[in-house]
Enzyme design. Structure first.
Site, PDB file in Angstrom:
ATOM      1  N   LYS A  40     -13.266   2.770  11.498  1.00 25.75           N
ATOM      2  CA  LYS A  40     -12.319   2.453  12.054  1.00 25.75           C
ATOM      3  C   LYS A  40     -11.376   2.463  12.631  1.00 25.75           C
ATOM      4  O   LYS A  40     -11.222   1.625  13.876  1.00 25.75           O
ATOM      5  CB  LYS A  40     -11.440   1.172  10.767  1.00 25.75           C
ATOM      6  CG  LYS A  40     -12.091   0.837   9.646  1.00 25.75           C
ATOM      7  CD  LYS A  40     -11.089   0.040   8.288  1.00 25.75           C
ATOM      8  CE  LYS A  40     -12.271  -0.665   7.296  1.00 25.75           C
ATOM      9  NZ  LYS A  40     -11.206  -0.530   5.846  1.00 25.75           N
ATOM     10  N   SER A  76      10.061  -1.766  10.145  1.00 28.60           N
ATOM     11  CA  SER A  76      10.353  -2.956   8.483  1.00 28.60           C
ATOM     12  C   SER A  76      10.438  -4.220   8.593  1.00 28.60           C
ATOM     13  O   SER A  76       9.484  -4.134   9.106  1.00 28.60           O
ATOM     14  CB  SER A  76      12.423  -2.118   8.993  1.00 28.60           C
ATOM     15  OG  SER A  76      12.593  -2.358   7.708  1.00 28.60           O
ATOM     16  N   TYR A 127       7.457  -5.382  -2.058  1.00 32.18           N
ATOM     17  CA  TYR A 127       7.877  -5.052  -0.536  1.00 32.18           C
ATOM     18  C   TYR A 127       9.166  -5.066  -0.259  1.00 32.18           C
ATOM     19  O   TYR A 127       9.662  -4.259   0.668  1.00 32.18           O
ATOM     20  CB  TYR A 127       6.521  -6.359  -0.462  1.00 32.18           C
ATOM     21  CG  TYR A 127       6.685  -6.362   1.261  1.00 32.18           C
ATOM     22  CD1 TYR A 127       6.068  -5.322   1.810  1.00 32.18           C
ATOM     23  CD2 TYR A 127       7.369  -7.202   2.671  1.00 32.18           C
ATOM     24  CE1 TYR A 127       5.924  -4.936   3.479  1.00 32.18           C
ATOM     25  CE2 TYR A 127       7.224  -6.404   3.142  1.00 32.18           C
ATOM     26  CZ  TYR A 127       6.803  -5.698   4.359  1.00 32.18           C
ATOM     27  OH  TYR A 127       6.475  -5.837   5.673  1.00 32.18           O
ATOM     28  N   LYS A 173      11.217  -2.340   2.096  1.00 29.66           N
ATOM     29  CA  LYS A 173      12.306  -2.145   3.820  1.00 29.66           C
ATOM     30  C   LYS A 173      13.303  -2.111   3.227  1.00 29.66           C
ATOM     31  O   LYS A 173      14.091  -1.547   4.005  1.00 29.66           O
ATOM     32  CB  LYS A 173      11.398  -3.852   3.246  1.00 29.66           C
ATOM     33  CG  LYS A 173       9.739  -3.754   3.916  1.00 29.66           C
ATOM     34  CD  LYS A 173       9.597  -3.089   4.925  1.00 29.66           C
ATOM     35  CE  LYS A 173       8.178  -2.713   5.199  1.00 29.66           C
ATOM     36  NZ  LYS A 173       7.786  -1.934   5.715  1.00 29.66           N
TER      37      LYS A 173
END
Length: 329
Positions: free
Chosen positions: A64, A167, A204, A208
């Protein structure tokens, strides 16, 4: 997330278009992680187009990455600039192998850490839940392993190097009550490894928040001198039409449509901006190409304590993975 911040964020999504970057990277060597698709690919494309001497696409799948390289070369008309190196943030061994190779470069001006995951599936990778391993532990493992070459490059060029971490404004959207209420002797990272915990959907956002804590505390502890040779900052690209929310399906599509998601090319301009931002961005959060305040929790009394605890635990974890790593500051 406060109502005022949310209103400002929505307004920014709909009314602010990050400017096309024009400042060149002539002679510079840049590493972009997660650069085979989305924001990382488009940021790398901008950097190549702006005359960088060497741009390394750090990707998990080499095939990729090679496809991304071909695409960048075709659109920029520049060959012999892009390289594809393997980096799997789910493996500490892979991170250390990549860093050992990168440390032998003749220079490294910018480390742009864009790679990350968002998943609601609980999986342990190395010694933590996957989101925490990839977005937090491996991200800072790579950062600290490459600090020496970033510092030596600054000494050679007379120009500060950059450590930029992608972030998110999503750190505003977790209050982490299950962390702020933990007893001082209870491990934060171990708590997040509980497969029965009911907070996976918040992981998630939490990752952060941990990035914000880690970046701020390491600057306070080791990098606060104005003469420190590396500028480190962290940013949000805003809501973008990237692959990050692919697990969200239709819900993700609705959210992106409702809140004016940016294309990855437009969003990537914020990444490029951060790698050229001024000294005043050091240790700061950037949104819409401007320095912004972090979430209120971060600067609250509980947040200050939690930030210190997060960094102490993360530091100990990094020292265990690579003894002596904190000396790299």
């Amino acid at each position: 997330m406060s109502l005022s911040f949310f209103a400002g964020w929505v307004k920014g999504q709909w009314t602010f278009t990050p400017p096309v970057p024009t400042t060149t990277y002539t002679g510079q060597t840049v590493i972009v992680t997660g650069a085979n698709i989305g924001l990382g690919l488009e940021a790398a494309r901008h950097i190549v187009n702006l005359d960088a001497a060497r741009v390394i696409l750090a990707v998990r799948t080499l095939k990729k990455g090679e496809t991304a390289k071909t695409d960048i070369e075709a659109t920029t008309g520049r060959k012999g600039v892009v390289e594809v190196w393997q980096l799997d943030l789910s493996s500490y061994a892979s991170v250390k192998e990549f860093a050992a190779k990168a440390s032998k470069l003749d220079r490294l001006d910018i480390l742009l850490e864009n790679a990350g995951i968002a998943t609601e599936k609980f999986t342990l990778l190395e010694d933590n839940e996957s989101t925490i391993t990839v977005n937090v532990v491996s991200t800072y493992l790579l950062a600290l392993l490459l600090l020496p070459i970033l510092k030596s490059t600054a000494a050679t060029t007379g120009k500060k190097s950059y450590l930029t971490i992608v972030s998110s404004e999503m750190h505003f959207m977790t209050q982490a009550p299950y962390l702020t209420s933990l007893p001082p002797t209870t491990s934060i990272f171990a708590t997040l490894n509980d497969p029965n915990a009911k907070y996976q959907s918040d992981r998630y956002q939490l990752s952060k928040l941990l990035e914000v804590f880690a970046s701020r505390q390491m600057v306070d502890d080791y990098m606060s001198n104005p003469d420190y040779p590396v500028i480190t900052n962290f940013l949000t690209p805003g809501l973008c039409k990237s692959e990050l929310m692919r697990e969200a399906g239709l819900k993700g599509t609705i959210v992106k449509t409702a809140f004016g998601a940016r294309t990855t090319e437009v969003g990537s301009r914020t990444l490029v901006h951060a790698t050229q931002a001024g000294q005043d961005s050091h240790g700061r959060f950037l949104m819409n190409c401007q320095i912004r305040d972090v979430a209120p929790l971060v600067e609250s009394e509980k947040g200050v304590v939690l930030q210190r605890r997060v960094w102490e635990e993360l530091s100990a974890k990094l020292e265990k993975i690579q003894p002596g790593i904190l000396k790299n500051f």
